[in-house]
Structure formats: structure tokens, C-alpha cells
Design an enzyme around this catalytic site. Structure first.
Site, mmCIF file in Angstrom:
data_model
loop_
_atom_site.group_PDB
_atom_site.id
_atom_site.type_symbol
_atom_site.label_atom_id
_atom_site.label_comp_id
_atom_site.label_asym_id
_atom_site.label_seq_id
_atom_site.Cartn_x
_atom_site.Cartn_y
_atom_site.Cartn_z
ATOM 1 N N ASP A 111 -23.488 104.968 140.828
ATOM 2 C CA ASP A 111 -22.288 105.061 139.992
ATOM 3 C C ASP A 111 -21.055 104.585 140.755
ATOM 4 O O ASP A 111 -21.007 104.657 141.984
ATOM 5 C CB ASP A 111 -22.021 106.520 139.590
ATOM 6 C CG ASP A 111 -23.098 107.065 138.688
ATOM 7 O OD1 ASP A 111 -23.785 106.276 138.039
ATOM 8 O OD2 ASP A 111 -23.235 108.301 138.664
HETATM 9 N N1 URA Z 1 -27.229 110.266 140.411
HETATM 10 C C1 URA Z 1 -25.969 110.203 139.955
HETATM 11 O O1 URA Z 1 -25.518 111.075 139.238
HETATM 12 N N2 URA Z 1 -25.220 109.164 140.318
HETATM 13 C C2 URA Z 1 -25.661 108.169 141.126
HETATM 14 O O2 URA Z 1 -24.928 107.230 141.419
HETATM 15 C C3 URA Z 1 -26.977 108.255 141.592
HETATM 16 C C4 URA Z 1 -27.741 109.324 141.218
#
Ligand code: URA
Length: 251
Positions: A111
Site C-alpha cells: 500500500d
Molecule cells: N497488508 C496491508 O494491509 N497492506 C500492505 O501494504 C500489505 C499487507
């Protein structure tokens, strides 16, 4: 059908998969449908071979690029970068942090607000393998969360949380430290659903404040500083291509 010198010949479906055009199975369908040509000649033979460095291979009339030497990089993605090759809104992407190599792209995603280990490669076949749902590799995170989860809440994370897209698979969860109104928790999962770790902690009412991925299978973030990258060594790439099964890895 043989087009070039014997020693460089590869099966057409392997060439297409390496170039990231399609999985081997999907490439077979393209070949059978008559959508692939080698040196101007359409071939529907699954046994067809060609030299990918010199043959002109077209899929639907578009040229398949010749293979580049495969590389795999480990990047410490800082929070605030998009995991994509291009952004139509010209926001910062992880590609600004790594060398310009044709075909280089992230394997999977983190993310925008998540930092930590991100792998990138120019090997489309490796990406297809690693991102396939049947590929079980652990992903370890350090989550700083609001509040201090109870033992029972941590156990729910371990055994499975009902999310909107289904129950989560077993996870390894360990409280690292807590102080004031926050806690740092190590969590290892074997799935890669969208925002999965954040959603798991939201489900136990302890939202994530900061999330860092510290390992992907045998590849650790180690001492890489945010924004730094390194080449994986051949042994690490070999481990990625042959991950241990989930049963071998879970305690
Ligand atoms: N889980 C999440 O919530 N975000 C990420 O970027 C990776 C795993």
C-alpha cells in the site's frame, strides 16, 4: 518447427511467459488460437521452439521483446510511494527509487502508506509464479497499532478473522512491545489480499498506525534503509523460485 541454432531454442510458451505476456498455460491457448507467429509464420504447434534472442515473435501482431538478463531487486519502499510502474496522476512511484531497466516492475504490491521490503524484477515468469494464488510464501510485517490487543484478540488473528472476502488463513502473531496506547506486533501471513494486515487489525478494533514488511519468505529487509535497494544473490532467487510449502513453514 525449428527456426534457429539448436542450443538457444526454447519452447514458445516459455518465451511468452518469460516476457510476461501470459502464463505458460494461457500462452498455449494463444498459440492454439493462431495468435502467435515466429519469423512471419503463424504456428499452432505447442512443441514449436524458437531462439528468443533473434527470432521475431509476434502476438496479435505485436512484437515480443527479446529476453533481458533476469534481475531481481530488493527495495526498502518508503511509505508515501505507489507500487506501480506509472501513475496517471504523476504521483511518486517506487520506480523512481530503482535503476532504469527495461521491463523492471514490482512483484505484487505494498500500500501507499506501507513501507518495507518490495521485490522487483524484469522476469515476467517469476512475477506470474509469485503472484499466483497457489504460490504460498510467507510475508512478515511489523505493525504498530492503536491500543494494546488482548491475548484473545491476538489469538483471533492467529486462527482466522472473518473479513468481507472470507476467513483469513492461519497467521503467526507475536506481541513485540507495548507502551502507552500503542503496541508493536509481528505478524506473518501466507496470503496477499488487498490491505489484508490493516483489515485484520481493523477487525479486532486496533487499527494500524504504521506498517512495515520485514521479510518475504527467505528474503529479509535486513539493513536496507528506506529508499535503498540491493540485487538478490542467485541463491535467494533460487529460493524464491522454489518456496517451501505452507505446511513446512507454519509452526
Ligand atoms: N497488508 C496491508 O494491509 N497492506 C500492505 O501494504 C500489505 C499487507
Amino acid at each position: 518447427m525449428i527456426f534457429e541454432s539448436m542450443d538457444k531454442l526454447q519452447r514458445l510458451q516459455k518465451i511468452l511467459a518469460r516476457a510476461g505476456i501470459a502464463s505458460r498455460r494461457a500462452a498455449e491457448k494463444l498459440i492454439l488460437a493462431g495468435r502467435v507467429s515466429i519469423n512471419g509464420e503463424v504456428t499452432r504447434q505447442l512443441g514449436a521452439k524458437a531462439d528468443p534472442t533473434s527470432a521475431v515473435i509476434l502476438v496479435d501482431g505485436r512484437k515480443v521483446p527479446p529476453p533481458a538478463a533476469p534481475i531481481v531487486l530488493a527495495l526498502h519502499k518508503p511509505a508515501g510511494y505507489l507500487t506501480t510502474c506509472q501513475d496517471e496522476r504523476a504521483r511518486r512511484t517506487v520506480m523512481a527509487l530503482v535503476p532504469t531497466v527495461p521491463g523492471l516492475h514490482p512483484i505484487g504490491r505494498l500500500d501507499y502508506a506501507t513501507g518495507g521490503l518490495l521485490l522487483l524484477t524484469n522476469d515476467g515468469e517469476l512475477t506470474l509464479a509469485i503472484t499466483h494464488p497457489s504460490y504460498k510464501i510467507s510475508k512478515a510485517y511489523l505493525a504498530t497499532v492503536t491500543g494494546i490487543p488482548s491475548t484473545a484478540a491476538l489469538e483471533r488473528l492467529r486462527t482466522g478473522i472473518a473479513l468481507a472476502d472470507g476467513l483469513t488463513a492461519p497467521a503467526i502473531v507475536q506481541m513485540i512491545r507495548s507502551s502507552g496506547n500503542q503496541a508493536v506486533i509481528a505478524i506473518t501471513i501466507w496470503e496477499g489480499r488487498n490491505r489484508q494486515v490493516r483489515r485484520m487489525f481493523e477487525a479486532i478494533a486496533h487499527p494500524v498506525r504504521q506498517l512495515v514488511r520485514v521479510a518475504i519468505g527467505p528474503i529479509a529487509l535486513g539493513n536496507l534503509r528506506p529508499g535503498q535497494w540491493r540485487n538478490l544473490i542467485p541463491h535467494e532467487v533460487k529460493l524464491l523460485r522454489n518456496p517451501p510449502s505452507m505446511r513446512e513453514t507454519l509452526p
